[in-house]
Every structure is written in structure tokens, then in C-alpha cells.
Design a protein around this motif. Structure first.
Motif, PDB file in Angstrom:
ATOM      1  N   SER A 105     -29.291  19.481  -9.624  1.00  0.00           N
ATOM      2  CA  SER A 105     -29.928  18.766  -8.515  1.00  0.00           C
ATOM      3  C   SER A 105     -30.965  17.792  -9.043  1.00  0.00           C
ATOM      4  N   SER A 106     -31.762  18.276  -9.998  1.00  0.00           N
ATOM      5  CA  SER A 106     -32.773  17.418 -10.596  1.00  0.00           C
ATOM      6  C   SER A 106     -32.112  16.247 -11.306  1.00  0.00           C
ATOM      7  N   GLY A 107     -31.078  16.551 -12.086  1.00  0.00           N
ATOM      8  CA  GLY A 107     -30.399  15.514 -12.862  1.00  0.00           C
ATOM      9  C   GLY A 107     -29.733  14.454 -12.000  1.00  0.00           C
ATOM     10  N   LEU A 108     -29.301  14.862 -10.818  1.00  0.00           N
ATOM     11  CA  LEU A 108     -28.594  13.942  -9.927  1.00  0.00           C
ATOM     12  C   LEU A 108     -29.506  13.351  -8.863  1.00  0.00           C
TER      13      LEU A 108
ATOM     14  N   SER B  74     -24.409   9.625 -25.023  1.00  0.00           N
ATOM     15  CA  SER B  74     -24.595   8.219 -25.406  1.00  0.00           C
ATOM     16  C   SER B  74     -25.601   7.559 -24.466  1.00  0.00           C
ATOM     17  N   LEU B  75     -25.682   8.110 -23.236  1.00  0.00           N
ATOM     18  CA  LEU B  75     -26.699   7.616 -22.283  1.00  0.00           C
ATOM     19  C   LEU B  75     -28.099   7.899 -22.800  1.00  0.00           C
ATOM     20  N   MET B  76     -28.236   8.991 -23.523  1.00  0.00           N
ATOM     21  CA  MET B  76     -29.566   9.460 -23.908  1.00  0.00           C
ATOM     22  C   MET B  76     -30.221   8.508 -24.901  1.00  0.00           C
TER      23      MET B  76
ATOM     24  N   HIS C 291     -31.370  13.026 -15.379  1.00  0.00           N
ATOM     25  CA  HIS C 291     -30.675  12.781 -16.637  1.00  0.00           C
ATOM     26  C   HIS C 291     -29.196  12.461 -16.463  1.00  0.00           C
ATOM     27  N   SER C 292     -28.637  12.732 -15.260  1.00  0.00           N
ATOM     28  CA  SER C 292     -27.213  12.449 -15.054  1.00  0.00           C
ATOM     29  C   SER C 292     -26.968  11.055 -14.510  1.00  0.00           C
TER      30      SER C 292
END
Lengths: 340, 145
Positions: free
Chosen positions: A38-41, A259-261, A293-294
Motif C-alpha cells: 500500500s505504501s509502495g503504491l 533498475s528504478l532504484m 517505491h513501486s
């Protein structure tokens, strides 16, 4: 499905201990995933009342040794590493909510400090009541590695360091609360150090995708040290940054999302180069950087920001060159690691 | 892991850009020996870290005896295959995930622990492939549907 099956309730009669414990762990995995996903999205949490008669998971070594069909157990129940993770993730929820509210200006200074102090006490209490063999130490790392629970042990403490760094992150800005700044740096460094240690121990490796996101958050704190810290802090900050970056690159081999990171970290550092002040201010953009983070992260748009941010004149390359000459800039590039 | 050791691992893990075999039936590529290997990798590298879903000994026995729900088996194999040192196994990752998802979606009305476990793994795989909408969908299915 989980509600229909009653995974959040006491298990039905007639199941073996293993079957009951698997149901229990599946439930708590859902709770953990709900908090993180939930946090990531950037979505609201789904599971609002996770606690019930389901009980916490047992000690992992005991669980793993049980025969599949055993229905009774002689040893008394003791909480395992996952039980500790579940108790800790409750504070993650509180910290997430605090940061989101703080970013929207919900708190006055005194109220913010009171809230942070309360959560600090809760984190300290969590750490104080940890059973001796679950506390972080080299001996315990050896112990858990030998009994096959090294991965969960490392994951527990990586989570603790990450949540703690998140709690104090906003105090990097402004520098008024020196003790919170020191705590943030301490936990960011501890995260990096534990991650480095775990990569040297085959059965303790932390190879799940969110490790990369947590490494990026740790790195953003280390970038702050690199930019604004004392001379004697720079070598360690650089070393830990490189160590985090090496870990993220390895994770990228396994998980395409990592790779996003690297690009998130580069975007973060570029935003620091462009800002004259307030590089680590907790605003909406920073909340997205720290928690979502997502989702992709856009470059910081200084032009739509209010007067608290002063864009620096000159371009990124020029500023990067200037800082590199002072030893306060690191390139997130594989060639940097090969040259170390 | 020293930098030399990690560099060694990197050279053995070929990039995902190399073309995977999409013609040979999955059953021929995912032999019982391969299944056991990648399930073992899943248990060694991921189990009990981001999630705790299985009793390892029971899972291994179910895989060995061919008794594990197929969608779940393929989701575990997709998750574990990325850690294999064999290029052909790593290249199976997407096919395994895709097949697992199809089987799961076809069986979504069966409410069971195995399907929840499978949803969790597939949600994680969707997240790993930068598919946040599917990630959200599968996480919410396992809790609410």
C-alpha cells in the motif's frame, strides 16, 4: 479469500500444527504485504484490524523441524523472528502516517516532536524486549546462520534500521534537532553495514526487491552526510554509499524493478545539486521518494514549489564537478565500483 | 561477498535480453530435477524474508511427489529461477509466471490457502516487473475476493 477462509481467526479443529502455522504465517504475510505494498503504491491500507485470535508465528527453527502431520507439540510456544517483524511493522504504519501528515503541514513543531518522541520510545521498547538471541550482534548472526534462520534475522534488523531512518529523516532538514539527525545517520549507516555483512554470508543474504528501495533511502541520508557533513565523516559515507550501490546493482540482476532504484537515487542526488537549500525537506515529493517505491519518481519541479526552496543557479554538471573536487559527490555508476 | 566474488556471480548471470525458448513445452523444460532445484533456490534465497508462506519440508515433499497445486508450483519456480546459475532456467522466469497467472485466474473461484499463496507470489512478481496495477490487483484479490 483470506477472510472467507478465516485465516485471521483461530484455525479450525482437526488440522496439524504445521497446517495451523502455515495458515497463521500466510495471514501475517498478507498483513506485512498490505503495509508495504500500500505504501509502495500510494494506496490506502486494506487490512485495518489485523490482530485477532490468530496468534503470532512460532520460533522458526521449531516450526521447520516439525513433521507435517504432527498434531500436538511438547515444547512451549515461543515467538519467532516473524513474530518480532509483525510487532515492529505496526510502528512502520505509525511512521508512514506521521511522515505523510508532516509533509502536508499537519503538525506544529511541538506536536511533531511529541509524536516522534513517542514513537522513539516504542522503537526502543521493541528493541529492549527482544529476546537475547534476536538482538543484533556478530555472535547472533553466526548463531542464526548456523541454524538456517540467518535470512529472517537479517530481514528483521534491516527493517528496524529502515523504519528508524524514516522516522528521523525529516530532521536532516533544518538541523535543529541534533539528536534526531544523529539517529537518522546512525540507522542509515547501520542499514548499509548490515546489508554489506549479509552479502558475505551465503545463507543470510537479503535478496528481495524492497532491499534495494531501503538501500536507496539509506543512501539518501548518506548523501546528506556527503554534502553537509564534517570532513571526518566523508570517507565512511562514501564507502557505505558505494556498498549500497553495489548491493542495488546485484539486486537489479534478479529484479527488473530495481533498475528504478538507481534512477530514483540519481534523481534524488540531482535534486540536491539543484537546490540551494532544503535538500532533504519532507514535502510531497520527498514522501513519494521515501515510500512509494513501486511508482516512478518525477524530477523535483522547483518552479511549482513555494518559496521555501531556492533553486541554485548553474547546471548539475557544474555543481557536481565542484562537489567532486571537495570529495562530496559520488557517481552512481559501475565504473565507480571497479575503480575502488 | 567480496567485490571479486560478486563480480563472478554477475558474469554468470547473463542479461535477460537473450531470447528465451517459447516453443518447447514447459513440461519438457521444467523437469522434476529442475523443479526441485529452483524450489530449493526459492527456499534458500527468499523464504522467510519478505514473506513466510510455507513449511519447507512439506513443500519439498509435495514438489517431489508431484502433489503441489500447479499454479503455485509454477509461481514458486518463477520466483526461484532468477537465482539459478543456468541460463535456460533464468530464461524460463517469464513463461513460468505467465502460465502460473493463467492457471490461477482460471481457478480463482476455488478458495484455498494454495491460491492465496499463489496470489502473493504473483503479486510480488508483478511488482518485480514494474506492473503496479497487477501487483495491487493480486494483493487485493488474496485478501478480499
Amino acid at each position: 479469500m483470506a477472510q472467507i477462509l478465516g485465516l485471521d481467526a483461530a484455525p479450525p479443529a482437526g488440522l496439524s500444527i504445521v497446517e495451523c502455522e502455515v495458515r497463521r504465517r500466510v495471514w501475517w504475510t498478507l498483513v506485512m504485504a498490505d503495509r508495504w505494498s500500500s505504501s509502495g503504491l500510494g494506496l490506502p491500507r486494506q487490512i485495518t484490524e489485523p490482530d485477532g485470535p490468530v496468534g503470532l508465528p512460532m520460533d522458526e527453527a521449531v516450526f521447520h523441524s516439525l513433521p507435517t502431520l504432527q498434531v500436538t507439540i511438547e515444547t512451549s510456544w515461543v515467538p519467532g523472528l516473524w513474530a518480532q517483524m509483525i510487532m515492529l511493522v505496526r510502528l512502520f504504519v505509525t511512521i508512514q502516517d506521521l511522515n505523510r501528515r508532516s509533509a502536508t503541514g499537519d503538525f506544529g513543531s511541538d506536536e511533531l516532536t511529541r509524536n516522534v518522541d513517542t514513537i522513539t520510545q516504542q522503537l526502543e521498547q521493541w528493541e529492549d524486549v527482544l529476546p537475547d538471541h534476536f538482538r543484533m550482534s556478530k555472535e547472533n548472526l553466526d548463531f542464526h546462520e548456523s541454524r538456517g534462520t540467518g535470512g529472517a534475522f537479517v530481514a528483521l534488523h534491516l527493517g528496524f534500521y529502515h523504519y528508524s531512518a524514516l522516522l528521523y529523516f525529516q530532521f536532516l532538514e533544518g538541523g535543529e534537532s541534533k539528536r534526531y539527525v544523529e539517529k537518522c545517520k546512525l540507522y542509515a549507516a547501520a542499514y548499509s553495514d548490515l546489508l554489506r555483512q549479509s552479502r558475505r554470508r551465503k545463507s543470510c543474504e537479503a535478496l528481495y526487491a524492497t532491499v534495494a528501495h531501503m538501500a536507496v533511502v539509506s543512501s539518501s541520508v548518506l548523501v546528506h552526510t556527503l554534502l553537509f557533513g564534517e570532513e571526518h565523516e566523508l570517507d565512511q559515507a562514501r564507502r557505505l554509499l558505494n556498498s549500497n550501490f553495489e548491493a542495488i546493482l546485484e539486486l537489479e540482476r534478479y529484479w527488473p524493478s530495481c533498475s528504478l532504484m538507481v534512477s530514483r537515487l540519481t534523481t534524488f542526488q540531482n535534486s540536491c545539486l539543484l537546490a540551494e537549500t532544503h535538500t532533504h525537506r519532507l514535502d510531497g515529493w520527498m514522501v513519494r521518494f521515501l515510500m512509494e517505491h513501486s511508482l516512478p519518481l518525477e524530477d523535483k519541479d522547483f518552479f511549482s514549489m513555494t518559496a521555501h526552496v531556492s533553486p541554485r543557479s548553474g547546471d548539475i554538471a557544474e555543481r557536481a564537478q565542484e562537489l567532486a573536487e571537495q570529495g562530496r559527490y559520488t557517481v552512481f555508476d559501475q565504473s565507480t565500483l571497479q575503480n575502488d | 561477498m567480496t567485490q571479486n566474488q560478486s563480480a563472478h556471480v554477475w558474469t554468470q548471470l547473463a542479461p535477460r535480453t537473450e531470447a528465451a525458448d517459447t516453443e518447447t513445452p514447459l513440461e519438457r523444460l521444467l523437469t522434476p530435477i529442475n523443479q526441485a532445484e529452483v524450489v530449493k533456490l526459492y527456499l534458500e534465497k527468499l523464504h522467510d524474508r519478505p514473506h513466510s508462506l510455507f513449511h519447507p519440508a512439506t513443500l519439498k515433499a509435495q514438489v517431489c511427489d508431484g502433489l503441489l497445486n500447479r499454479a503455485l508450483l509454477l509461481a514458486i519456480c518463477s520466483t526461484g529461477s532468477r537465482f539459478s546459475l543456468e541460463l535456460e532456467m533464468r530464461q524460463l522466469e517469464s513463461r513460468l509466471m505467465s502460465e502460473s497467472k493463467s492457471l490461477l485466474l482460471a481457478d480463482l473461484e476455488t478458495i484455498c490457502v494454495e491460491n492465496i499463496q499463489c496470489c502473493i507470489l504473483i503479486a510480488n512478481l508483478c511488482a518485480a516487473h514494474l506492473n503496479p496495477k497487477s501487483e495491487a490487483l493480486f494483493f487485493r484479490k488474496e485478501y478480499l475476493s
